[in-house]
Design a protein around this motif. Structure first.
Motif, PDB file in Angstrom:
ATOM      1  N   LEU A   1       0.826  -1.201   0.000  1.00  0.00           N
ATOM      2  CA  LEU A   1       0.000   0.000   0.000  1.00  0.00           C
ATOM      3  C   LEU A   1       0.861   1.252   0.000  1.00  0.00           C
ATOM      4  N   VAL A   2       1.870   1.281   0.847  1.00  0.00           N
ATOM      5  CA  VAL A   2       2.760   2.444   0.919  1.00  0.00           C
ATOM      6  C   VAL A   2       3.507   2.630  -0.403  1.00  0.00           C
ATOM      7  N   ILE A   3       4.002   1.553  -0.976  1.00  0.00           N
ATOM      8  CA  ILE A   3       4.703   1.641  -2.265  1.00  0.00           C
ATOM      9  C   ILE A   3       3.759   2.171  -3.334  1.00  0.00           C
ATOM     10  N   SER A   4       2.529   1.700  -3.347  1.00  0.00           N
ATOM     11  CA  SER A   4       1.548   2.166  -4.320  1.00  0.00           C
ATOM     12  C   SER A   4       1.239   3.646  -4.142  1.00  0.00           C
ATOM     13  N   LEU A   5       1.068   4.086  -2.897  1.00  0.00           N
ATOM     14  CA  LEU A   5       0.788   5.499  -2.643  1.00  0.00           C
ATOM     15  C   LEU A   5       1.958   6.386  -3.055  1.00  0.00           C
ATOM     16  N   ILE A   6       3.173   5.963  -2.774  1.00  0.00           N
ATOM     17  CA  ILE A   6       4.352   6.741  -3.161  1.00  0.00           C
ATOM     18  C   ILE A   6       4.484   6.791  -4.681  1.00  0.00           C
ATOM     19  N   ALA A   7       4.269   5.669  -5.337  1.00  0.00           N
ATOM     20  CA  ALA A   7       4.376   5.631  -6.798  1.00  0.00           C
ATOM     21  C   ALA A   7       3.336   6.551  -7.442  1.00  0.00           C
ATOM     22  N   ASN A   8       2.121   6.546  -6.922  1.00  0.00           N
ATOM     23  CA  ASN A   8       1.089   7.429  -7.471  1.00  0.00           C
ATOM     24  C   ASN A   8       1.397   8.894  -7.176  1.00  0.00           C
TER      25      ASN A   8
END
Length: 58
Positions: free
Chosen positions: A42-49
């Motif tokens: 989730l954190v990786i996805s939020l940072i990537a977005n």
């Protein structure tokens, strides 16, 4: 992924009620592991977005 966490937690609770503490402990450990993997993804996805400039969909 959260469905798997909830499934393993329910299995752990039911098994603990019947007195199988070893299996219950294993199910809780699996649920914890899957939950932390979910949080990391989730954190990786939020940072990537955020890097791409996309706002989260609400």
């Amino acid at each position: 992924m959260l469905n798997w966490v909830l499934t393993f937690l329910v299995v752990a609770i039911v098994v603990a009620i019947f007195g199988f503490s070893g299996i219950s402990g294993t199910a809780v450990d699996i649920a914890k592991t899957i939950f932390f993997i979910f949080v990391v993804l989730l954190v990786i996805s939020l940072i990537a977005n955020a890097v791409r400039g996309k706002l989260p969909k609400i």
